[in-house]
Design a protein around this motif. Sequence first.
Motif, PDB file in Angstrom:
ATOM      1  N   ILE A 293       0.838  -1.203   0.000  1.00 37.01           N
ATOM      2  CA  ILE A 293       0.000   0.000   0.000  1.00 37.01           C
ATOM      3  C   ILE A 293       0.870   1.249   0.000  1.00 37.01           C
ATOM      4  CG2 ILE A 293      -1.682   1.295   1.359  1.00 37.01           C
ATOM      5  CD1 ILE A 293      -2.718  -1.448   2.345  1.00 37.01           C
TER       6      ILE A 293
ATOM      7  N   LEU B  11       2.199   1.892  -3.395  1.00 37.85           N
ATOM      8  CA  LEU B  11       1.112   2.389  -4.249  1.00 37.85           C
ATOM      9  C   LEU B  11       0.860   3.862  -3.977  1.00 37.85           C
ATOM     10  CD1 LEU B  11      -0.806   1.196  -6.288  1.00 37.85           C
ATOM     11  CD2 LEU B  11      -2.341   0.589  -4.467  1.00 37.85           C
TER      12      LEU B  11
ATOM     13  N   GLN C 207       2.194   7.652  -6.660  1.00 42.06           N
ATOM     14  CA  GLN C 207       1.402   8.735  -7.235  1.00 42.06           C
ATOM     15  C   GLN C 207       2.042  10.106  -7.019  1.00 42.06           C
ATOM     16  OE1 GLN C 207      -2.373   9.016  -5.351  1.00 42.06           O
ATOM     17  NE2 GLN C 207      -1.595   8.376  -3.371  1.00 42.06           N
TER      18      GLN C 207
ATOM     19  N   GLN D 144     -11.677   7.930  -0.497  1.00 48.11           N
ATOM     20  CA  GLN D 144     -12.094   8.555  -1.753  1.00 48.11           C
ATOM     21  C   GLN D 144     -13.074   7.698  -2.538  1.00 48.11           C
ATOM     22  OE1 GLN D 144      -8.713   9.917  -3.922  1.00 48.11           O
ATOM     23  NE2 GLN D 144      -7.540  10.184  -2.061  1.00 48.11           N
ATOM     24  N   THR D 145     -13.348   6.523  -2.009  1.00 48.21           N
ATOM     25  CA  THR D 145     -14.201   5.619  -2.771  1.00 48.21           C
ATOM     26  C   THR D 145     -15.612   6.163  -2.909  1.00 48.21           C
ATOM     27  OG1 THR D 145     -12.881   3.891  -1.764  1.00 48.21           O
ATOM     28  CG2 THR D 145     -14.806   3.209  -2.984  1.00 48.21           C
TER      29      THR D 145
ATOM     30  N   GLN E 181     -10.826  15.101  -4.191  1.00 50.75           N
ATOM     31  CA  GLN E 181      -9.886  13.973  -4.219  1.00 50.75           C
ATOM     32  C   GLN E 181      -8.452  14.445  -4.003  1.00 50.75           C
ATOM     33  OE1 GLN E 181     -11.468  11.823  -7.859  1.00 50.75           O
ATOM     34  NE2 GLN E 181     -10.599  10.150  -6.712  1.00 50.75           N
ATOM     35  N   PHE E 182      -8.166  15.622  -4.523  1.00 50.56           N
ATOM     36  CA  PHE E 182      -6.816  16.172  -4.360  1.00 50.56           C
ATOM     37  C   PHE E 182      -6.534  16.435  -2.877  1.00 50.56           C
ATOM     38  CE2 PHE E 182      -4.278  20.208  -4.293  1.00 50.56           C
ATOM     39  CZ  PHE E 182      -3.068  19.615  -4.581  1.00 50.56           C
TER      40      PHE E 182
ATOM     41  N   SER F  41      -6.127  13.148  -1.052  1.00 48.48           N
ATOM     42  CA  SER F  41      -4.865  12.450  -1.314  1.00 48.48           C
ATOM     43  C   SER F  41      -3.722  13.060  -0.514  1.00 48.48           C
ATOM     44  CB  SER F  41      -4.502  12.523  -2.789  1.00 48.48           C
ATOM     45  OG  SER F  41      -5.546  12.062  -3.575  1.00 48.48           O
TER      46      SER F  41
ATOM     47  N   MET G  62      -1.657  -1.989  -8.742  1.00 51.76           N
ATOM     48  CA  MET G  62      -3.114  -1.785  -8.709  1.00 51.76           C
ATOM     49  C   MET G  62      -3.875  -3.092  -8.880  1.00 51.76           C
ATOM     50  SD  MET G  62      -4.393   1.164  -8.231  1.00 51.76           S
ATOM     51  CE  MET G  62      -5.926   1.377  -9.148  1.00 51.76           C
TER      52      MET G  62
ATOM     53  N   GLU H 291      -5.065  -4.305  -5.684  1.00 54.76           N
ATOM     54  CA  GLU H 291      -5.435  -3.297  -4.691  1.00 54.76           C
ATOM     55  C   GLU H 291      -6.730  -3.659  -3.965  1.00 54.76           C
ATOM     56  OE1 GLU H 291      -7.113   0.316  -6.041  1.00 54.76           O
ATOM     57  OE2 GLU H 291      -6.016   1.549  -4.612  1.00 54.76           O
ATOM     58  N   ARG H 292      -7.766  -3.979  -4.731  1.00 51.71           N
ATOM     59  CA  ARG H 292      -9.063  -4.205  -4.084  1.00 51.71           C
ATOM     60  C   ARG H 292      -9.094  -5.433  -3.185  1.00 51.71           C
ATOM     61  NH1 ARG H 292     -13.753  -2.686  -8.415  1.00 51.71           N
ATOM     62  NH2 ARG H 292     -13.170  -0.504  -8.692  1.00 51.71           N
TER      63      ARG H 292
ATOM     64  N   TYR I   5      -7.207  -4.695  -0.058  1.00 49.42           N
ATOM     65  CA  TYR I   5      -7.945  -3.780   0.814  1.00 49.42           C
ATOM     66  C   TYR I   5      -9.015  -4.538   1.598  1.00 49.42           C
ATOM     67  CZ  TYR I   5     -10.935   0.221   2.033  1.00 49.42           C
ATOM     68  OH  TYR I   5     -11.685   1.146   2.692  1.00 49.42           O
TER      69      TYR I   5
ATOM     70  N   GLY J  33     -10.067   3.556   3.345  1.00 46.69           N
ATOM     71  CA  GLY J  33      -8.842   3.567   2.535  1.00 46.69           C
ATOM     72  C   GLY J  33      -7.613   3.530   3.429  1.00 46.69           C
ATOM     73  N   ILE J  34      -6.779   4.574   3.311  1.00 45.59           N
ATOM     74  CA  ILE J  34      -5.563   4.637   4.117  1.00 45.59           C
ATOM     75  C   ILE J  34      -5.902   4.563   5.609  1.00 45.59           C
ATOM     76  CG2 ILE J  34      -3.610   6.115   4.744  1.00 45.59           C
ATOM     77  CD1 ILE J  34      -3.137   5.057   2.051  1.00 45.59           C
TER      78      ILE J  34
ATOM     79  N   ALA K 224      -5.946   1.080   6.597  1.00 51.78           N
ATOM     80  CA  ALA K 224      -4.584   0.536   6.596  1.00 51.78           C
ATOM     81  C   ALA K 224      -3.843   0.968   7.857  1.00 51.78           C
ATOM     82  CB  ALA K 224      -3.833   1.006   5.354  1.00 51.78           C
TER      83      ALA K 224
ATOM     84  N   ILE L 159     -12.562   3.738  -9.517  1.00 50.83           N
ATOM     85  CA  ILE L 159     -12.855   3.994  -8.110  1.00 50.83           C
ATOM     86  C   ILE L 159     -11.562   3.853  -7.312  1.00 50.83           C
ATOM     87  CG2 ILE L 159     -14.251   3.284  -6.153  1.00 50.83           C
ATOM     88  CD1 ILE L 159     -15.872   4.209  -8.534  1.00 50.83           C
ATOM     89  N   PRO L 160     -11.071   4.946  -6.759  1.00 44.91           N
ATOM     90  CA  PRO L 160      -9.785   4.874  -6.067  1.00 44.91           C
ATOM     91  C   PRO L 160      -9.911   4.389  -4.622  1.00 44.91           C
ATOM     92  CG  PRO L 160     -10.561   7.121  -6.087  1.00 44.91           C
ATOM     93  CD  PRO L 160     -11.623   6.299  -6.767  1.00 44.91           C
ATOM     94  N   ILE L 161      -8.867   3.775  -4.107  1.00 44.78           N
ATOM     95  CA  ILE L 161      -8.830   3.411  -2.687  1.00 44.78           C
ATOM     96  C   ILE L 161      -7.603   4.046  -2.026  1.00 44.78           C
ATOM     97  CG2 ILE L 161      -8.703   1.555  -1.018  1.00 44.78           C
ATOM     98  CD1 ILE L 161      -9.991  -0.246  -3.137  1.00 44.78           C
ATOM     99  N   PHE L 162      -6.426   3.630  -2.467  1.00 40.04           N
ATOM    100  CA  PHE L 162      -5.218   4.126  -1.822  1.00 40.04           C
ATOM    101  C   PHE L 162      -4.513   5.190  -2.654  1.00 40.04           C
ATOM    102  CE2 PHE L 162      -5.336  -0.386  -0.284  1.00 40.04           C
ATOM    103  CZ  PHE L 162      -5.749  -0.059   0.991  1.00 40.04           C
TER     104      PHE L 162
ATOM    105  N   ILE M 159      -7.050  10.859 -10.390  1.00 36.21           N
ATOM    106  CA  ILE M 159      -7.648  12.094 -10.898  1.00 36.21           C
ATOM    107  C   ILE M 159      -6.798  12.706 -12.005  1.00 36.21           C
ATOM    108  CG2 ILE M 159      -9.009  12.757  -8.892  1.00 36.21           C
ATOM    109  CD1 ILE M 159      -6.797  14.476  -7.911  1.00 36.21           C
TER     110      ILE M 159
END
Lengths: 449, 402, 115
Positions: free
Chosen positions: B75, B78, B82, B144-145, B166-167, B170, B279, B282-283, B286, B351-352, B355, C45-48, C54
């Motif tokens: 995680i 990941l 970004q 963010q889901t 979302q920004f 993040s 990715m 990822e799901r 999670y 999300g995070i 985690a 759909i984002p998670i981490f 975006i």
Amino acid sequence: MTHLFVLSVLVLLQGLLLKAFPHAFSLTEVQLTLNFGFLLLAAYLFGEWTARIRLPRLTGYLFAGILLGPDVLGYFSPESVASLRFIDELALAFIALSAGLELRTQNLKRQWRLLSGLIVVVPLTVFCAIFAFLYFALPRVGSLPALPAAQKIVLAALLGTLAIARSPSSTLAVIKECRAAGDFSESVLCVTVVMDILVIMLFSLFLALAGAAEAGVPAHTGGLWLRIPAEFFLSLLLGLFLAWFMSGYVTVIRREGIFFLLCVAFLVTRLSQALSEQSAIMAGLPLHLEPLLICMSAGFFLRNLFGKGAFYETTINRSFLPIFVVFFALAGTDLDLDALRAMWKVAILYAGIRIAGVFIACHSVLALLRAPFKTRNLYGMSFITQAGVSIGLAGLIPRRFPEGGEILFTLLLAVIVINQIIGPIAFKFALEQSGEARGTAQKLPGGGR
Amino acid sequence: MKTIAGILFLAILALAGHRKSFVKLLPSRAGRFFFLTGTEFLLVGYLLGDSFLGVLDPATLERARPFLIVGLGWIGLLAGIQLEGKALRMFGRASYLWILLYGCFLLLFVSAGLHALLRVWFPADPHLGLAVSVLAVTALCTGQTSMALWMQQASKQKRPLGIVLQFVASINDVIAIVLFGVLIGFHQPAGGGFGLSLPPLEKLAFSLLLGTLMGLLLLMLFRARLGEADKVLIVIGLVLFGGGAAYLLGVSPLLIHLIAGAVLANFSLKSDETFHLLMRIERPLYLIFLMIAGAYLRIGAPLAVLLALAYVAIRALSQGAAGAMFLGRVFRDPAYPRAHALGWGLTSQAGIGAALAVHFHLWIAGPSPPLLLNMTFSVLLLAILFNEVLSPFGLAYVTKET
Amino acid sequence: MWALVYILNEDRYLTEVLEALLEIGVPGASILDSVGMLQFLSQEIPIFAGFRSILKGSKPYNKIILSVIRDQELLQQALATIDLTVGGIENGKRGILFTLPVEHLIGPGPETLGD
């Protein structure tokens, strides 16, 4: 260069951590993360480096295991090696399945004369050569106590049988690395696989005979003659069932192939163990079902009966690399250098006789079929590998023959070290010479160049 | 045998579940407030845990620890990949300042509120400071889901608003990971008997060093042209190695791999490929994290529920206020007429956040945590659940026409 | 003369497919990025890693492999090879493969297409 640099950084880091926290390395959390990751990366990098000097990658994985193992640098204690043993089970199932998938009936039919010739003549020659060698040399090996004649015969027969064993995993790994396809590689794999099955069956037979010889009673093997074929066919049947189940999975679900394969590998190994134990309890007859055979026949049926081979071949190819790397690195940590040091003279002689036997057998079979001289040599070079099954079976000898068994076990381990190092290199050379290896800068499946 | 069966069962649930989750639940108008964002697997985990079905008993959870350590590394990588400089510069420098201020305000408010509250029940507990700081740091995390799912059904003009949300989310997630890494430096890990006994700052320096080193190694190995299998092997190997080293040193694998990922993103052309590779699982990863977190959950007293509700309220109010003060300024733009309400759209904590909850349990709380730390864990998980239910309403408020 | 069009869903197979084609003697091909209809309509759909999604959209593109093949036998071989390389197009849901007859070819000819 990059590879060696990264490798040395990793080795340095791991060494520092080992020195700073010697006790923490007995924690499962550390063994399954830090140690596992380190072994994976180190062996992989070493393999990449050996590929650069045109040796098989698996030789690199083995050497990484030898270097990092308890015998040389001592980065891996025997107990941390043991914590990764579960990979072995998975890997063997994968390898067996993959070997089964490589065998296509139409090709085998076309080559049936060659195959049956090799399958009969190679084991016979090797067995006789080693048997004769040991029968006469046994009294002179190390400090072996004087043995009665009957026991001498049995021991020579057991070791002769083990000399037949090849290493399907090494053979498969080299074929995959060279991305070889064709009659030559397929026939080598087929013969290797069949000989391994033969060894497993013969060995349990001789071991039972040995028990009888030791006790001084006439061999009571009536049940055995029935049991071994029964085990064989039951394993094949289970393989057929497994193949049916797996082809159904492709039809219905199709997804998460890697995860499904891991589950299957795990279940097969565990279930065959459980079945053996159950049968021993219920019928007093310990049926030994070989997961190797079950998986291999499943692969064979998947390819030739259900036509779902491609799906699993691709899935295995994509997930093979990490499992392969760790499997051979672990095998490397098992290779017993002390044994080699102690008995290298006899071991070299033993290995030499075995190889000579293989070459004589291959030459005579292929001469009968009027194959060119070069091809005869290529087949000879392909049947040197030895590992896995042999080590496991060899381990039974000292348990059964406390007197002198240890020495023979050491001798066997020393021979296996030699064969496991020469074998893949010779086979890779043979594949390249045969023209079936595609591309020279090969990679394991899924690898780029 | 039971342990392995339990773990397999978990994996099957996660693989099957990740295709069914992450959707809007009901197509009707009233149902637009209900999403399956994966968070429901917290409840699944709770049911599977020792409190109910007992599939995930303590022995199984103990065996899963190595997997969780690796998962945290995965995680972190990941989240780190970004952070590409080029992408980060697309937003003005001022907006980072305002987001930072928003975060500071949130931290301050939540910790003040929680400190006052927790002191009532645990007046002299030695872990009070730790509990407050853990809850304050995780308050920064923003899932963010549900945001993305909400924006899918919102009108096209609202999409830019979603991007801003979302920004902010993040950036706050990354800040939370870093702060949690610092926090861990102050505490000896739960396992005991290992971990560097260094001052916190030096421990942080160690994390930075190890993270950069991991990143550089990844970078060097990825220079060659590699096949898919090689890439998978290298990533798995490094995550295993880095995670294990972090566990041994008592530092955060999330932080270490965040740094490694950032190094890779900024100096390698292949970060895209690596990102897609990470990715892919990822799901399911999670969902497994959520289920294991759920299985760890021991609610114990009704107090936990009460405290969780209070925590949710304090966090939401602080977010609303901080959003109005700071986020409204930077995004004051005719395109976002309700920018002052942005804070209300950041309610989700999954999300995070989830985690970090697992991270907290592994590194600090341990298998048999002291009362207050167990309470902290329960409060955090319950808050994640409550916030997930609340979040669509907050989003509706933010995106409402003026 | 035939045009071979393969819309590959998972670009991780791309290199292998191209290498396999080269091995059996397909001299060249063009590779295009493309987006499926559902892919285009649905947002990730984002998670981490929401930041990434975006900016770039975290879904990889499909790849279209486009090649002109002169000889029918080679075409059949190419179809079989692709199927084998990706582990069964149908089994693994790995895209769509179709061929079209080509009437005219103006330009350097199939031997150099895509180079």
